[in-house]
Write a protein that holds these residues in place. Sequence first.
Motif, PDB file in Angstrom:
ATOM      1  N   GLN A  18       0.965  -1.207   0.197  1.00 23.75           N
ATOM      2  CA  GLN A  18       0.033   0.066  -0.068  1.00 23.75           C
ATOM      3  C   GLN A  18       0.636   1.219   0.113  1.00 23.75           C
ATOM      4  O   GLN A  18       0.612   2.179  -0.754  1.00 23.75           O
ATOM      5  CB  GLN A  18      -0.979   0.086   1.108  1.00 23.75           C
ATOM      6  N   PHE A  19       1.960   1.201   0.760  1.00 19.82           N
ATOM      7  CA  PHE A  19       2.895   2.372   0.758  1.00 19.82           C
ATOM      8  C   PHE A  19       3.401   2.612  -0.491  1.00 19.82           C
ATOM      9  O   PHE A  19       3.502   3.854  -0.800  1.00 19.82           O
ATOM     10  CB  PHE A  19       3.912   2.349   1.748  1.00 19.82           C
ATOM     11  N   PHE A  20       3.945   1.686  -1.338  1.00 15.73           N
ATOM     12  CA  PHE A  20       4.477   1.636  -2.619  1.00 15.73           C
ATOM     13  C   PHE A  20       3.446   2.277  -3.698  1.00 15.73           C
ATOM     14  O   PHE A  20       3.785   3.075  -4.509  1.00 15.73           O
ATOM     15  CB  PHE A  20       5.483   0.600  -2.870  1.00 15.73           C
ATOM     16  N   GLY A  21       2.437   1.570  -3.674  1.00 13.78           N
ATOM     17  CA  GLY A  21       1.229   1.975  -4.361  1.00 13.78           C
ATOM     18  C   GLY A  21       0.848   3.534  -4.426  1.00 13.78           C
ATOM     19  O   GLY A  21       1.018   4.336  -5.136  1.00 13.78           O
ATOM     20  N   ILE A  22       0.695   3.816  -2.964  1.00 15.49           N
ATOM     21  CA  ILE A  22       0.588   5.579  -2.775  1.00 15.49           C
ATOM     22  C   ILE A  22       1.816   6.163  -3.292  1.00 15.49           C
ATOM     23  O   ILE A  22       1.517   7.391  -3.976  1.00 15.49           O
ATOM     24  CB  ILE A  22       0.197   5.608  -1.354  1.00 15.49           C
ATOM     25  N   PHE A  24       3.850   5.639  -5.432  1.00 13.70           N
ATOM     26  CA  PHE A  24       4.010   5.540  -7.065  1.00 13.70           C
ATOM     27  C   PHE A  24       2.997   6.336  -7.688  1.00 13.70           C
ATOM     28  O   PHE A  24       3.123   7.180  -8.486  1.00 13.70           O
ATOM     29  CB  PHE A  24       3.810   4.017  -7.409  1.00 13.70           C
ATOM     30  N   PHE A  25       1.668   6.493  -7.109  1.00 20.81           N
ATOM     31  CA  PHE A  25       0.653   7.321  -7.402  1.00 20.81           C
ATOM     32  C   PHE A  25       1.016   8.629  -7.369  1.00 20.81           C
ATOM     33  O   PHE A  25       0.779   9.502  -8.134  1.00 20.81           O
ATOM     34  CB  PHE A  25      -0.666   6.883  -6.792  1.00 20.81           C
ATOM     35  N   ILE A  31       4.890  14.125 -11.611  1.00 26.07           N
ATOM     36  CA  ILE A  31       5.519  14.086 -13.000  1.00 26.07           C
ATOM     37  C   ILE A  31       4.614  14.839 -13.881  1.00 26.07           C
ATOM     38  O   ILE A  31       5.107  15.773 -14.573  1.00 26.07           O
ATOM     39  CB  ILE A  31       5.797  12.668 -13.341  1.00 26.07           C
ATOM     40  N   LEU A  32       3.319  14.019 -13.991  1.00 24.82           N
ATOM     41  CA  LEU A  32       2.311  14.748 -14.789  1.00 24.82           C
ATOM     42  C   LEU A  32       2.363  16.531 -14.892  1.00 24.82           C
ATOM     43  O   LEU A  32       1.903  17.129 -15.656  1.00 24.82           O
ATOM     44  CB  LEU A  32       1.001  14.052 -14.756  1.00 24.82           C
ATOM     45  N   CYS A  33       1.997  16.659 -13.395  1.00 28.47           N
ATOM     46  CA  CYS A  33       2.133  18.220 -13.530  1.00 28.47           C
ATOM     47  C   CYS A  33       3.092  18.896 -13.733  1.00 28.47           C
ATOM     48  O   CYS A  33       2.896  20.092 -14.391  1.00 28.47           O
ATOM     49  CB  CYS A  33       1.528  18.566 -11.596  1.00 28.47           C
ATOM     50  N   ASP A  34       4.284  18.576 -13.678  1.00 29.47           N
ATOM     51  CA  ASP A  34       5.758  19.196 -14.167  1.00 29.47           C
ATOM     52  C   ASP A  34       5.447  19.125 -15.478  1.00 29.47           C
ATOM     53  O   ASP A  34       6.052  20.291 -16.256  1.00 29.47           O
ATOM     54  CB  ASP A  34       6.538  18.471 -13.685  1.00 29.47           C
ATOM     55  N   VAL A  35       5.077  18.040 -16.316  1.00 32.22           N
ATOM     56  CA  VAL A  35       4.973  18.036 -17.784  1.00 32.22           C
ATOM     57  C   VAL A  35       3.917  19.075 -18.140  1.00 32.22           C
ATOM     58  O   VAL A  35       4.124  19.741 -19.168  1.00 32.22           O
ATOM     59  CB  VAL A  35       4.579  16.745 -17.968  1.00 32.22           C
ATOM     60  N   ALA A  36       2.950  19.231 -17.546  1.00 33.03           N
ATOM     61  CA  ALA A  36       1.685  19.989 -17.999  1.00 33.03           C
ATOM     62  C   ALA A  36       2.303  21.455 -17.869  1.00 33.03           C
ATOM     63  O   ALA A  36       1.951  22.351 -18.679  1.00 33.03           O
ATOM     64  CB  ALA A  36       0.471  19.792 -17.197  1.00 33.03           C
TER      65      ALA A  36
END
Length: 88
Positions: A18-22, A24-25, A31-36
């Motif tokens: 769960q920790f790694f899932g959160i 990663f998310f 990353i997507l915000c930075d690209v935007a």
Amino acid sequence: MKLELKTEKENYSKSFLQFFGIFFFLTLIIILCDVALKLGTISRNHKIEYNCRLLSVEKSKPHFKKLSRLSNLKSKQQIWEFCREVIK
């Protein structure tokens, strides 16, 4: 009658996943915000360059207004100097 006991190893592995899932998310969102944001900056710079090229060909009021909005410059002289630097 069947009796099952959960061990602590299973609890640790579930919380670990769960920790790694959160993690990663959240990393993916960052990353997507930075690209935007970077795409927005590239788009703005492209609009400025395009409008400066149009202004050098056709000196019309709408081009001055668009460039004034994009570059936060108010006078035509400042916009001309700015465009000379951009087109170089």
